[in-house]
Motif scaffolding. Sequence first.
Motif, mmCIF file in Angstrom:
data_model
loop_
_atom_site.group_PDB
_atom_site.id
_atom_site.type_symbol
_atom_site.label_atom_id
_atom_site.label_comp_id
_atom_site.label_asym_id
_atom_site.label_seq_id
_atom_site.Cartn_x
_atom_site.Cartn_y
_atom_site.Cartn_z
ATOM 1 N N VAL A 112 -3.225 1.880 -3.891
ATOM 2 C CA VAL A 112 -2.936 3.298 -3.740
ATOM 3 C C VAL A 112 -4.079 4.008 -3.031
ATOM 4 C CG1 VAL A 112 -2.356 5.441 -4.944
ATOM 5 C CG2 VAL A 112 -1.546 3.248 -5.845
ATOM 6 N N MET A 113 -3.723 4.837 -2.050
ATOM 7 C CA MET A 113 -4.673 5.732 -1.388
ATOM 8 C C MET A 113 -4.175 7.149 -1.596
ATOM 9 S SD MET A 113 -5.258 3.706 2.174
ATOM 10 C CE MET A 113 -3.533 3.889 2.537
ATOM 11 N N THR A 114 -5.111 8.094 -1.657
ATOM 12 C CA THR A 114 -4.721 9.474 -1.937
ATOM 13 C C THR A 114 -5.321 10.423 -0.921
ATOM 14 O OG1 THR A 114 -6.615 9.819 -3.411
ATOM 15 C CG2 THR A 114 -4.572 8.980 -4.411
ATOM 16 N N ALA A 115 -4.591 11.508 -0.666
ATOM 17 C CA ALA A 115 -5.070 12.572 0.225
ATOM 18 C C ALA A 115 -4.601 13.897 -0.355
ATOM 19 C CB ALA A 115 -4.535 12.375 1.629
ATOM 20 N N LEU A 116 -5.528 14.892 -0.405
ATOM 21 C CA LEU A 116 -5.211 16.197 -0.970
ATOM 22 C C LEU A 116 -4.742 17.183 0.077
ATOM 23 C CD1 LEU A 116 -8.214 16.471 -3.469
ATOM 24 C CD2 LEU A 116 -5.817 15.977 -4.010
ATOM 25 N N THR A 117 -4.795 16.779 1.370
ATOM 26 C CA THR A 117 -4.336 17.659 2.440
ATOM 27 C C THR A 117 -3.470 16.853 3.412
ATOM 28 O OG1 THR A 117 -6.204 17.232 3.904
ATOM 29 C CG2 THR A 117 -6.463 19.018 2.286
ATOM 30 N N LYS A 138 -3.099 12.139 -9.534
ATOM 31 C CA LYS A 138 -3.821 11.197 -10.410
ATOM 32 C C LYS A 138 -2.835 10.399 -11.255
ATOM 33 C CE LYS A 138 -7.479 9.322 -12.027
ATOM 34 N NZ LYS A 138 -8.278 8.424 -11.176
ATOM 35 N N LEU A 139 -1.825 11.078 -11.777
ATOM 36 C CA LEU A 139 -0.835 10.381 -12.597
ATOM 37 C C LEU A 139 -0.066 9.334 -11.762
ATOM 38 C CD1 LEU A 139 0.553 13.399 -14.662
ATOM 39 C CD2 LEU A 139 -0.845 11.494 -15.526
ATOM 40 N N LEU A 140 0.269 9.708 -10.525
ATOM 41 C CA LEU A 140 0.947 8.746 -9.654
ATOM 42 C C LEU A 140 0.054 7.561 -9.330
ATOM 43 C CD1 LEU A 140 2.822 11.055 -7.117
ATOM 44 C CD2 LEU A 140 3.882 9.461 -8.722
ATOM 45 N N GLU A 141 -1.225 7.822 -9.068
ATOM 46 C CA GLU A 141 -2.163 6.743 -8.729
ATOM 47 C C GLU A 141 -2.264 5.740 -9.867
ATOM 48 O OE1 GLU A 141 -6.783 6.161 -7.160
ATOM 49 O OE2 GLU A 141 -6.115 8.114 -7.919
ATOM 50 N N VAL A 142 -2.404 6.259 -11.103
ATOM 51 C CA VAL A 142 -2.504 5.369 -12.266
ATOM 52 C C VAL A 142 -1.212 4.586 -12.446
ATOM 53 C CG1 VAL A 142 -2.714 5.308 -14.780
ATOM 54 C CG2 VAL A 142 -4.216 6.796 -13.432
ATOM 55 N N THR A 143 -0.077 5.272 -12.321
ATOM 56 C CA THR A 143 1.218 4.616 -12.521
ATOM 57 C C THR A 143 1.447 3.493 -11.508
ATOM 58 O OG1 THR A 143 2.177 6.656 -13.410
ATOM 59 C CG2 THR A 143 3.708 4.977 -12.580
ATOM 60 N N LEU A 144 1.192 3.801 -10.250
ATOM 61 C CA LEU A 144 1.473 2.815 -9.189
ATOM 62 C C LEU A 144 0.449 1.685 -9.180
ATOM 63 C CD1 LEU A 144 2.543 5.244 -6.336
ATOM 64 C CD2 LEU A 144 4.020 3.759 -7.698
ATOM 65 N N THR A 147 0.838 -1.202 0.000
ATOM 66 C CA THR A 147 0.000 0.000 0.000
ATOM 67 C C THR A 147 0.872 1.251 0.000
ATOM 68 O OG1 THR A 147 -1.707 -1.170 1.223
ATOM 69 C CG2 THR A 147 -1.837 1.221 1.209
ATOM 70 N N VAL A 148 0.518 2.184 -0.886
ATOM 71 C CA VAL A 148 1.209 3.470 -0.970
ATOM 72 C C VAL A 148 0.200 4.578 -0.712
ATOM 73 C CG1 VAL A 148 2.543 5.041 -2.436
ATOM 74 C CG2 VAL A 148 2.865 2.555 -2.626
ATOM 75 N N LEU A 149 0.532 5.492 0.187
ATOM 76 C CA LEU A 149 -0.304 6.658 0.475
ATOM 77 C C LEU A 149 0.315 7.878 -0.197
ATOM 78 C CD1 LEU A 149 -2.511 8.253 1.951
ATOM 79 C CD2 LEU A 149 -1.029 8.268 3.981
ATOM 80 N N LEU A 150 -0.489 8.547 -1.073
ATOM 81 C CA LEU A 150 -0.044 9.754 -1.761
ATOM 82 C C LEU A 150 -0.659 10.962 -1.069
ATOM 83 C CD1 LEU A 150 -0.640 8.563 -5.445
ATOM 84 C CD2 LEU A 150 1.468 8.379 -4.105
ATOM 85 N N ILE A 151 0.167 11.913 -0.619
ATOM 86 C CA ILE A 151 -0.313 13.137 0.024
ATOM 87 C C ILE A 151 0.211 14.318 -0.792
ATOM 88 C CG2 ILE A 151 -0.434 14.458 2.156
ATOM 89 C CD1 ILE A 151 0.354 11.957 3.692
ATOM 90 N N ASP A 152 -0.701 14.943 -1.540
ATOM 91 C CA ASP A 152 -0.299 16.042 -2.434
ATOM 92 C C ASP A 152 -1.551 16.826 -2.807
ATOM 93 O OD1 ASP A 152 0.928 17.748 -4.174
ATOM 94 O OD2 ASP A 152 1.736 16.185 -5.505
ATOM 95 N N LYS A 206 9.902 17.531 -8.967
ATOM 96 C CA LYS A 206 8.862 17.687 -9.982
ATOM 97 C C LYS A 206 9.407 18.527 -11.141
ATOM 98 C CE LYS A 206 4.940 17.607 -6.769
ATOM 99 N NZ LYS A 206 3.784 18.377 -6.250
ATOM 100 N N PRO A 207 8.919 18.291 -12.355
ATOM 101 C CA PRO A 207 7.968 17.233 -12.721
ATOM 102 C C PRO A 207 8.626 15.857 -12.662
ATOM 103 C CG PRO A 207 8.757 18.350 -14.683
ATOM 104 C CD PRO A 207 9.317 19.111 -13.517
ATOM 105 N N LEU A 208 7.843 14.870 -12.235
ATOM 106 C CA LEU A 208 8.379 13.531 -11.981
ATOM 107 C C LEU A 208 8.544 12.745 -13.271
ATOM 108 C CD1 LEU A 208 6.169 12.555 -8.903
ATOM 109 C CD2 LEU A 208 8.398 13.690 -8.888
ATOM 110 N N HIS A 209 9.511 11.843 -13.281
ATOM 111 C CA HIS A 209 9.632 10.860 -14.359
ATOM 112 C C HIS A 209 8.803 9.646 -13.937
ATOM 113 C CE1 HIS A 209 12.826 13.085 -16.421
ATOM 114 N NE2 HIS A 209 13.368 13.300 -15.214
ATOM 115 N N TYR A 210 7.528 9.633 -14.352
ATOM 116 C CA TYR A 210 6.572 8.661 -13.809
ATOM 117 C C TYR A 210 6.958 7.221 -14.112
ATOM 118 C CZ TYR A 210 3.713 12.720 -12.795
ATOM 119 O OH TYR A 210 3.266 13.902 -12.280
#
Length: 541
Positions: free
Chosen positions: A175-180, A162-168, A150-155, A249-253
Motif C-alpha cells: 500500500v502507498m498513500t497520498a494526501l493530495t 490509515k484504516l484502509l492502509e491497515v486493512t489492505l 500494489t494499491v495507491l490510496l489518494i485521500d 463512506k463510511p466504508l465497510h472496511y
Amino acid sequence: MPAQEAEYSILLVLEDPTQASIYAQALQRQGYRVWTAYDGEEGLAKLRTLKPFLAVLDALLPKRDGFVICEHVKADPALAGIPIILLSPFDVEAVKPLRENGLGLADAFLSADLVLQKPVPVERLLEFVERIREGRPAVPPLTAEEPKQTVLLIDDDRLNIKLLEVTLTDAGFRVMTALTGKEGLRLFEQEQPDLVMLDILMSDLHGLSVLTSLKRRAPALPVIIMTAHGSEEMAVEAMKLGASDYLVKPLHYQRVAAVVREHIEKSRLRATEERLTHQLRESSLQLMRRVAELELARRKLEQAHAELEEAGRLKTEFISMVSHELRTPLTNIQGYVELLLDEADGPINDTQREYLEIVLDNCKRLIAIANDLLDISRIEAGNLRLNKTRLRLQELVDEAVRSLHPQFQAKNLQLTLDLAPQPLWIWADRERMIQVLNNLLSNACKYTPAGGSVTVRAFPDNGRALVEVSDTGIGIPEQDLERIFEKFYRAENSRQEATYGTGLGLPIAKSLVELHDGSISVTSKLGKGSTFTVQLPLLEG
C-alpha cells in the motif's frame, strides 16, 4: 546499513532516463555509487572498464539488448563475478516452462542472476540489491518471489486512509498513500500501482480531474472512487469517465479487500484477454499472409506444371513426327541396298559389297533408333495399343531365342534354356512381348564377352509367370542400378565397351511389361554378370 561507496558501485543500463534517475537517487540515498548508461553498447563498455559490484539491465535496449550483455558478461572470466539483475517486460512465470523444456529463450534468462518483471517498484529493487550485497543469496533466475499487488490510496482524510492502509496491508497488498491529488499522480508515475482508490473530493485537485489524468495515462488501470453520502451523482459521473467502481463512506472496511482483489483480478484478466486477442489477431494476419503466399505459389506451380506438360506434349509430337518421317526413306534405302547385295541387277565386286554392307548396317541402326523413338513417344502419349491374346510364354521365349541365335553363335556364347515343362499361359501382345525378350537377350549378348554364357529360365511363382535372363557379362555398377530403366541413360561401363545403344531399350521394355500388368527388375554384380527378371500375371489352365 548504508553501503560503502568504494566497495559497492552499481551500473544502471536503462533505456528510460527518468526511470534511471529515480533508481539512481534511491540507490544513492542508500550509500551506493551509481553509474548510468542508456543503450547496450555503452552499458557493455562501462561494465568492462568500471567493473561495478552489481549491474541492473533492461532486457530490451537500443543497439544491444540485455540478454546479449548477460551472455557476454558471464562468458568473460574478468566480468563473470558481477551479479546481474535483469528487468524484463515478459511475464516471468510464463517463461518458467521454457526453462523446464530446455528451450533457447530460457537460456537468455538463465544467464542473469535475477529476473524481475517490469515495472519494478523502487523498494523492491532496493530489497534485492541489499540481499545480493549481503551475500548474493541463491535466488535462481525465473524463481523470484511473486511481487505483492500494489494499491495507491489518494485521500485527504487521514483517518480513512490509515484504516484502509491497515486493512489492505493485512490482506497481503503493498500500500502507498497520498494526501493530495498531485502527490497521488506523482506516486502513480513512479510506482505504477495495480489499482487506485481515489476520494472524489480533495483539497487541491478534484477527484474527477485526478481520475481523468490517471485514465489518460493508463486507460486499463482499475480506479475505485470513494464518495460521501449525497455525492453519488459525482460517482456516477466518475463511472462514465472510466472508474471501475465506487464505495460510499463510511466504508465497510472488512469488505474493501475483497472488492480491491476482485477489480485487480478483473483488470488482470482483461489485460490477459487483450494480450491474447492481440496475439490471436497478429497470428491470424500472419496466417492469412502465409495462406496468400501459398496460394500464389500454388498458382505458379500449376502454371509451371501446365507449361511443362505442354512442352512434353510438343516434344513427344515432334519425336513421333521425326521418327515416322525417317522410317519411310530409311526403309527404302534398306530395300535398295539389299537388292544390290543380292546382285539382282548385276554382279558387284568385293569392295562394293563391303561398302554396301556398311550402309545396310547403319541403315538398320537408324531404323531401330526411329522405331525406339516412335515407341517411346506413343507410350508417353498413351497412344500405344496392345493386341492381347492368350499366349504360351515358352513359345515366345523360343521365338526370341531363334531370332537372335546367329548373334550368340558369332560371339561363341553358350545359350542355355531352362523352361518349365507345364504351359505358362499369359494374356499378352505377341509382338510387344517378343520385343521385350529380344531387348533383354540382345543386351545379354552385347555385354557378355566372347566365350561367356547366357541362361534363360521361365517358371511359375505364386500365381505369376517369371522369365529370367542371366549372363556372365560385364555387370552394372551399383550406382547405376537405380537409373538403368531411365530414358537415354547408359551405365558408365557400357559406354566404355564402345557398344551401340540409345538408352531407350530398357525403358521401353519396362513400359511394355507394365502395360501387361507386370514388372521388371535387375540384379547385378560388377564383372560377374546381370540377371533381368520379368514377372507377368499367370492365367489358369
